[in-house]
Design a protein around this motif. Structure first.
Motif, PDB file in Angstrom:
ATOM      1  N   PHE A  61       0.319  -1.500   0.144  1.00  0.00           N
ATOM      2  CA  PHE A  61       0.213   0.277   0.172  1.00  0.00           C
ATOM      3  C   PHE A  61       1.015   1.110   0.296  1.00  0.00           C
ATOM      4  O   PHE A  61       0.713   2.371  -0.923  1.00  0.00           O
ATOM      5  CB  PHE A  61      -1.078  -0.387   1.314  1.00  0.00           C
ATOM      6  N   ALA A  62       2.047   1.488   0.780  1.00  0.00           N
ATOM      7  CA  ALA A  62       2.638   2.309   0.887  1.00  0.00           C
ATOM      8  C   ALA A  62       3.346   2.462  -0.893  1.00  0.00           C
ATOM      9  O   ALA A  62       4.315   3.509  -0.408  1.00  0.00           O
ATOM     10  CB  ALA A  62       3.404   2.765   2.169  1.00  0.00           C
ATOM     11  N   GLN A  63       4.041   1.750  -0.797  1.00  0.00           N
ATOM     12  CA  GLN A  63       4.612   1.694  -2.654  1.00  0.00           C
ATOM     13  C   GLN A  63       4.288   2.574  -3.229  1.00  0.00           C
ATOM     14  O   GLN A  63       4.398   1.992  -4.777  1.00  0.00           O
ATOM     15  CB  GLN A  63       5.307   0.071  -2.570  1.00  0.00           C
ATOM     16  N   ALA A  87       6.762  -4.904   8.037  1.00  0.00           N
ATOM     17  CA  ALA A  87       6.568  -3.615   9.770  1.00  0.00           C
ATOM     18  C   ALA A  87       6.375  -2.864   9.851  1.00  0.00           C
ATOM     19  O   ALA A  87       6.027  -1.659  10.344  1.00  0.00           O
ATOM     20  CB  ALA A  87       6.682  -5.227  10.773  1.00  0.00           C
ATOM     21  N   ALA A  88       8.068  -2.006   9.905  1.00  0.00           N
ATOM     22  CA  ALA A  88       8.731  -1.147  10.010  1.00  0.00           C
ATOM     23  C   ALA A  88       7.297   0.491   8.516  1.00  0.00           C
ATOM     24  O   ALA A  88       7.364   1.031   9.419  1.00  0.00           O
ATOM     25  CB  ALA A  88       9.787  -0.486   9.615  1.00  0.00           C
ATOM     26  N   CYS A  89       7.056  -0.109   7.327  1.00  0.00           N
ATOM     27  CA  CYS A  89       7.039   0.446   6.648  1.00  0.00           C
ATOM     28  C   CYS A  89       5.069   0.557   6.973  1.00  0.00           C
ATOM     29  O   CYS A  89       4.788   2.014   7.597  1.00  0.00           O
ATOM     30  CB  CYS A  89       6.174   0.114   5.081  1.00  0.00           C
ATOM     31  N   ALA A  90       4.531   0.221   7.706  1.00  0.00           N
ATOM     32  CA  ALA A  90       3.485  -0.151   8.257  1.00  0.00           C
ATOM     33  C   ALA A  90       2.715   0.963   9.250  1.00  0.00           C
ATOM     34  O   ALA A  90       2.587   1.898   9.777  1.00  0.00           O
ATOM     35  CB  ALA A  90       2.661  -1.726   8.304  1.00  0.00           C
ATOM     36  N   ALA A  91       4.353   0.407  10.468  1.00  0.00           N
ATOM     37  CA  ALA A  91       4.491   1.737  11.485  1.00  0.00           C
ATOM     38  C   ALA A  91       4.761   3.046  11.223  1.00  0.00           C
ATOM     39  O   ALA A  91       3.950   3.898  11.758  1.00  0.00           O
ATOM     40  CB  ALA A  91       4.989   1.009  12.519  1.00  0.00           C
ATOM     41  N   LEU A  92       5.030   3.204  10.533  1.00  0.00           N
ATOM     42  CA  LEU A  92       5.656   4.948   9.842  1.00  0.00           C
ATOM     43  C   LEU A  92       4.613   5.470   9.182  1.00  0.00           C
ATOM     44  O   LEU A  92       4.067   6.916   9.312  1.00  0.00           O
ATOM     45  CB  LEU A  92       6.786   5.154   9.151  1.00  0.00           C
TER      46      LEU A  92
END
Ligand code: ZN
Length: 384
Positions: free
Chosen positions: A194-196, A277-282
C-alpha cells in the motif's frame, strides 16, 4: 515531462502460473540455484517445475532479510554447484538475495565491491546471470525492481546493489502461492505494498505510466487487505493483493518513494524490524505530517490533489478530503494490529540518529516536500 519505465523482461501473472517456470527455465540453463526463505516448503511448486523441465536444483535456503555474508555464501554455493540460472521463490528477502547472487555471478567479485553507501559502490557493468523471481508474499514487488537491499550488520545500515542490469528475465506472480500466509505477514507485506502505491503516486518523480498502476493497485488493496487479514482470502482477494504488490514494485522502481521508505531503511538497519512492519508503522504519521507541511509551505504542489484522489479511491467517496484518506489509513493500520516501532527496540533516545539517517536515505528524495528536522522527529516519535 520525462520518464523511463524499465521492468522484468516478462511478467507472468495468474493463479497456477508458477507451473510456467518449467518452460521459462528450460532454455536459460541446466543447473538452477533455488533461493528460498525459511520455509523451503513454500517453494516446492518452483522446485517441481524446475525438476519437470529437467534442470538440476541446488537449494539455497535463507533466513530473514539478506546480509552481505548471506549473498557471499550464495554466490560461493552457486559457483561450486556449476549453476547457470538463479531462481528465487519466497518473500522479498529471498528475492533480493537471489537477485544479488545473480548479479555477482555475472560480474564476479564481492558484494561490498558494488554496494551503495557502505561498500565501494563500483558500477555493476555486466548483465546478471539469468534470474527468475517468484514471490510467495504480496508486499515488496521485488520481482520487478532493479535493486537488492542487503544488511551490513557491522555498519548498522541496509544498502542496495542497484542496476537496470539486475532486472529479472521473468517475474512469475502466482496468487495461489499466497494461500496460508499468517495474518501478521499479510498485514506487514500488504501495508508495505500500500505504501509503495501511495509514495510513487505523490512522488516528485510521479509519471503518467506509473499513476495508472497506483490508482488500480490502491483500489484493489483498499478493498481486499482487511478481508485477507481476517482470514477470508478467496481467489479474488488473493488476486487483488498480488496485483497491488506487483504494481507497487513497478511504481517504486520507476517513480521513487518517500519518507515512509526513507525511515524504513535506517529502522531496518538499526533494529531487527522487518521491512513491511516498519513501513506499516510509519505510514500514518508520514501521511499526516506530509499533508500538513504541503498545506503550510507548498500549497501549489500537485501532491495535494493526489492525496485527495487517494482518499476518494480508498474510501469509495468521490468527495472525500485528504484528511478522510489519512483517517481511513489510520483505521486500517489499527485494524491490522500493526505494532509501533518500539516493538522492535526503538526508543526516544534513538530519534536523533534515526532522523539523521532518514534525511540522507535515497528514498527520501522522492518525498513530495522536503521535511524539516522537527517534522522528521515528529514522525519518528509518533511511530514508536
Ligand atoms: Zn517497501
Amino acid at each position: 515531462m520525462r520518464f523511463e519505465f524499465a521492468t522484468a523482461t516478462r511478467i507472468l501473472f495468474g493463479p497456477g502460473s508458477v507451473a510456467s517456470l518449467a518452460e521459462i527455465a528450460a532454455p536459460l540453463g541446466r543447473r538452477a540455484l533455488l533461493v528460498t526463505g525459511r520455509s523451503v516448503e513454500r517453494a516446492s511448486p518452483a522446485r517441481d517445475a524446475l525438476t519437470a523441465a529437467g534442470l538440476a536444483v541446488v537449494p539455497f535456503p535463507t533466513a530473514g532479510e539478506p546480509t552481505v555474508a548471506d549473498v557471499r555464501r550464495g554466490a560461493a554455493a552457486a559457483r561450486a554447484g556449476g549453476v547457470d540460472l538463479v531462481v528465487a521463490c519466497g518473500g522479498g528477502s529471498a528475492i533480493d538475495a537471489g537477485k544479488a547472487v545473480a548479479a555477482l555471478l555475472g560480474n564476479g567479485g564481492d558484494p561490498l565491491d558494488y554496494l551503495e553507501v557502505v561498500g565501494r559502490g563500483h558500477p555493476i557493468a555486466r548483465p546478471s546471470a539469468p534470474f527468475v523471481a517468484i514471490p510467495t508474499t504480496a508486499g515488496t514487488g521485488s520481482e520487478v525492481t532493479r535493486n537488492a537491499v542487503l544488511a551490513s550488520p557491522e555498519h548498522g545500515v541496509k544498502a542496495s546493489l542497484r542496476s537496470p542490469l539486475m532486472l529479472a528475465r521473468a517475474a512469475i506472480v502466482d496468487p495461489d502461492l499466497l494461500v496460508g500466509l499468517p495474518p501478521h505477514v499479510v498485514a506487514a507485506s500488504g501495508l508495505d505494498a500500500f505504501a509503495q502505491l501511495v509514495e510513487p503516486f505523490v512522488s516528485v518523480r510521479a509519471n503518467p505510466l506509473v499513476d495508472g498502476l497506483c490508482r488500480e493497485g490502491l483500489a484493489r488493496s483498499a478493498r481486499s487487505l482487511r478481508r485477507a487479514f481476517e482470514g477470508d482470502a478467496p481467489e479474488a482477494v488473493r488476486v487483488d493483493l498480488a496485483t497491488a504488490s506487483l504494481f507497487g514494485g513497478l511504481a517504486l522502481a520507476n517513480a521513487g518513494l518517500g519518507a515512509v521508505h526513507g525511515f524504513a531503511a535506517p529502522v531496518g538497519g538499526l533494529f531487527d524490524a522487518p521491512h513491511g512492519a516498519a513501513c506499516a508503522a510509519l505510514l500514518p504519521a508520514v501521511l499526516r505530517v506530509n499533508l500538513r507541511a504541503l498545506r503550510q509551505r507548498r500549497r501549489e504542489s500537485p501532491a495535494l490533489a493526489r492525496y485527495r484522489e487517494i482518499a476518494a479511491i480508498v474510501t469509495g467517496q468521490p468527495d472525500a478530503g485528504a484528511d478522510d484518506g489519512v483517517a481511513w489509513v489510520e483505521d486500517l493500520v489499527r485494524a491490522l494490529l500493526v505494532p509501533g516501532l518500539s516493538r522492535w527496540g526503538a526508543a526516544e533516545a534513538d530519534l536523533p540518529a534515526l532522523v539523521t539517517k532518514a534525511r540522507a536515505a535515497s528514498s527520501m528524495k522522492g518525498n513530495p516536500i522536503e521535511l524539516e528536522d522537527a517534522e522528521l522527529e515528529e514522525i519518528a516519535l509518533a511511530s514508536l
